[in-house]
Write a protein that holds these residues in place. Structure first.
Motif, short mmCIF file in Angstrom:
data_model
loop_
_atom_site.label_atom_id
_atom_site.label_comp_id
_atom_site.label_asym_id
_atom_site.label_seq_id
_atom_site.Cartn_x
_atom_site.Cartn_y
_atom_site.Cartn_z
N VAL A 102 0.93 -1.27 0.03
CA VAL A 102 -0.05 -0.20 0.08
C VAL A 102 0.91 1.25 -0.04
CG1 VAL A 102 -1.76 1.28 1.19
CG2 VAL A 102 -1.90 -1.24 1.02
N GLY A 103 2.08 1.33 1.01
CA GLY A 103 3.05 2.43 0.85
C GLY A 103 3.50 2.55 -0.62
N LYS A 104 3.88 1.62 -1.23
CA LYS A 104 4.47 1.79 -2.66
C LYS A 104 3.49 2.27 -3.59
CE LYS A 104 8.06 -1.73 -2.42
NZ LYS A 104 9.18 -1.41 -3.32
N ILE A 105 2.24 2.04 -3.44
CA ILE A 105 1.12 2.53 -4.30
C ILE A 105 1.10 4.20 -4.02
CG2 ILE A 105 -1.61 2.49 -4.66
CD1 ILE A 105 -1.47 -0.44 -4.03
N ARG A 106 1.10 4.31 -2.78
CA ARG A 106 1.10 5.91 -2.72
C ARG A 106 2.43 6.66 -3.05
NH1 ARG A 106 2.28 9.72 2.73
NH2 ARG A 106 1.57 11.46 1.63
N MET A 107 3.35 5.89 -2.86
CA MET A 107 4.68 6.63 -3.53
C MET A 107 4.58 6.60 -4.80
SD MET A 107 8.71 5.00 -2.68
CE MET A 107 8.28 3.47 -3.49
N ALA A 108 4.08 5.63 -5.62
CA ALA A 108 3.76 5.98 -7.09
C ALA A 108 3.22 7.12 -7.87
CB ALA A 108 3.26 4.50 -7.66
N HIS A 109 2.23 7.66 -6.80
CA HIS A 109 1.51 8.77 -7.50
C HIS A 109 1.83 10.00 -6.59
CE1 HIS A 109 -0.63 6.06 -10.07
NE2 HIS A 109 -0.94 5.20 -8.81
N ALA A 110 2.64 10.16 -5.66
CA ALA A 110 2.84 11.17 -4.95
C ALA A 110 4.47 11.95 -5.18
CB ALA A 110 2.84 11.16 -3.32
N VAL A 133 8.80 14.66 -1.56
CA VAL A 133 8.86 15.51 -0.49
C VAL A 133 10.34 15.17 0.17
CG1 VAL A 133 7.80 16.57 1.61
CG2 VAL A 133 6.30 15.91 -0.62
N ASN A 134 10.83 16.29 0.77
CA ASN A 134 12.25 15.88 1.50
C ASN A 134 12.15 14.80 2.36
OD1 ASN A 134 11.14 18.78 2.33
ND2 ASN A 134 11.45 17.59 3.91
N HIS A 135 13.12 14.13 2.32
CA HIS A 135 13.39 12.78 3.40
C HIS A 135 12.37 11.87 3.10
CE1 HIS A 135 16.42 15.79 4.79
NE2 HIS A 135 15.39 16.51 5.30
N LYS A 186 12.45 22.73 11.28
CA LYS A 186 11.92 21.84 10.43
C LYS A 186 11.80 20.42 11.21
CE LYS A 186 13.67 19.36 6.24
NZ LYS A 186 14.78 19.42 5.46
N VAL A 187 10.57 19.93 10.85
CA VAL A 187 10.30 18.61 11.66
C VAL A 187 9.40 17.75 10.97
CG1 VAL A 187 8.43 20.07 13.17
CG2 VAL A 187 9.39 17.80 14.03
N SER A 188 9.62 16.61 10.83
CA SER A 188 8.54 15.56 9.93
C SER A 188 7.31 15.67 10.73
CB SER A 188 9.12 14.35 9.84
OG SER A 188 9.24 13.32 11.11
N GLY A 198 17.21 10.48 2.83
CA GLY A 198 16.52 10.41 4.18
C GLY A 198 17.42 11.17 5.01
N TYR A 199 19.14 10.95 5.23
CA TYR A 199 19.53 11.35 5.91
C TYR A 199 20.47 12.74 5.49
CZ TYR A 199 18.32 7.64 8.59
OH TYR A 199 17.51 6.70 9.47
N SER A 200 20.01 13.49 4.78
CA SER A 200 20.97 14.55 3.92
C SER A 200 21.01 15.84 4.87
CB SER A 200 20.23 15.03 2.59
OG SER A 200 18.81 15.49 2.81
N ARG A 201 20.41 15.88 6.15
CA ARG A 201 20.41 16.97 6.82
C ARG A 201 20.67 16.17 8.26
NH1 ARG A 201 20.63 18.53 2.52
NH2 ARG A 201 19.70 20.50 1.51
#
Length: 319
Positions: free
Chosen positions: A31-39, A42-44, A170-172, A211-214
């Motif tokens: 299900v998460g990959k389905i979301r990822m395919a269409h969104a 966004v940073n990290h 900045k906070v997730s 994911g860990y660029s900052r």
């Protein structure tokens, strides 16, 4: 509904639902990959997680063509539901079934609603990584255990959300990452971090680099690290002396195996005030990371009750 801590913070031994946990992990990855395919990115990778909902876990609104759709795991009614902005809705019961069967059913369901799901059909961050369509090994679903896990997530989401409110940098969001199957929230200092070395099983190093660029301090909850799961906290890059700190409350410790601080869920659940115990763990480990890392804390933190008692109510213009 009882408000007692023993009811609000339910007991669920990891060993009692490992097979179900591992099956559910794969279902959430699909299900998460389905979301990822269409969104859009966004940073990290903040566009890929799921979110704790009043009944389970949801993708939230996913953009699709000129509309949107949502997929929700209902862990109260034990169904998966898909709702589309064009009025379409469909779902099926959650019960014992293979990952291959779940994968086939969710794709068929989306197809009936006119939603394409072009995903890479292999799990991440696990080893071995069995392609979803070939996974006949994971097939368990203990509904009672899943409901208890969701109730654990409800409590963790609530308390971590309150912790998040103290940070104005900045906070997730507090979100459920299906790769590691953990609920997470990450604070950032505002400075760049050294390139992450990667090395996570079946996950491109470039994923970790993004994911860990900052520079960050991250915390969360996942169904591992203790008999009933654990709250965790770590920093990247790890400041010198971090592992030697002694955060509260009693029961919290630094794990050399996981290279982070852990607070076993069972230690929290049996504490006199579980909310306060988790809050102490989250604040003390963050403060260790921020102080040792020389974060500009006055610029990044504030009191979430700073407008409490005033007439400045959101939505009324302060009237």
């Amino acid at each position: 509904m009882s408000d007692s801590s023993t009811t609000s913070w339910p007991s669920l031994r990891v060993s009692d639902w490992t097979d179900t946990r591992d099956t559910l992990h794969m279902w959430t990855q699909i299900v998460g990959k389905i979301r990822m395919a269409h969104a859009p990115l966004v940073n990290h990778w903040w566009q890929v997680p799921l979110y704790v909902s009043p009944r389970g876990l949801t993708t939230s609104s996913v953009p699709y063509r000129s509309g949107a759709f949502e997929i929700e795991f209902d862990f109260v009614g034990h169904r998966i539901e898909v709702h589309s902005s064009d009025g379409g809705t469909d779902g099926f019961p959650l019960r014992p079934m293979t990952v291959a069967a779940f994968y086939s059913r969710i794709l068929d369901l989306l197809g009936r609603l006119g939603i394409e799901a072009p995903i890479r059909p292999v799990p991440n961050e696990v080893d071995p990584a069995i392609p979803f369509a070939e996974d006949h090994e994971h097939a368990s679903y203990d509904g009672e255990a899943v409901t208890l896990f969701w109730r654990q997530l409800l409590q963790a989401n609530r308390v971590i959300g309150e912790f998040r409110s103290h940070f104005i940098g900045k906070v997730s969001p507090v979100h459920f990452f299906w790769g590691g199957m953990d609920l997470a929230c990450t604070r950032f200092s505002g400075r760049p971090a050294p390139e992450h070395p990667g090395g996570v099983p079946n996950c491109g190093d470039w994923v970790m680099v993004e994911g860990y660029s900052r520079e960050l301090s991250s915390c969360g909850f996942w169904p591992g690290g203790g008999e009933e799961g654990a709250f965790y906290s770590y920093a990247y890059p790890t400041p010198e002396g971090f592992a030697e700190q002694a955060p509260g409350p009693e029961g919290a410790y630094h794990s050399t195996e996981f290279q982070q601080f852990l607070f076993p869920y069972e230690a929290d659940r049996t504490a006199p005030d579980p909310d306060r115990a988790v809050a102490e763990f989250l604040h003390s480990t963050y403060e260790a990371a921020a102080n040792l890392g020389r974060w500009n804390r006055p610029a990044l933190e504030d009191d979430p009750l700073r407008w409490h008692g005033t007439s400045a109510t959101p939505g009324n213009g302060g009237a």
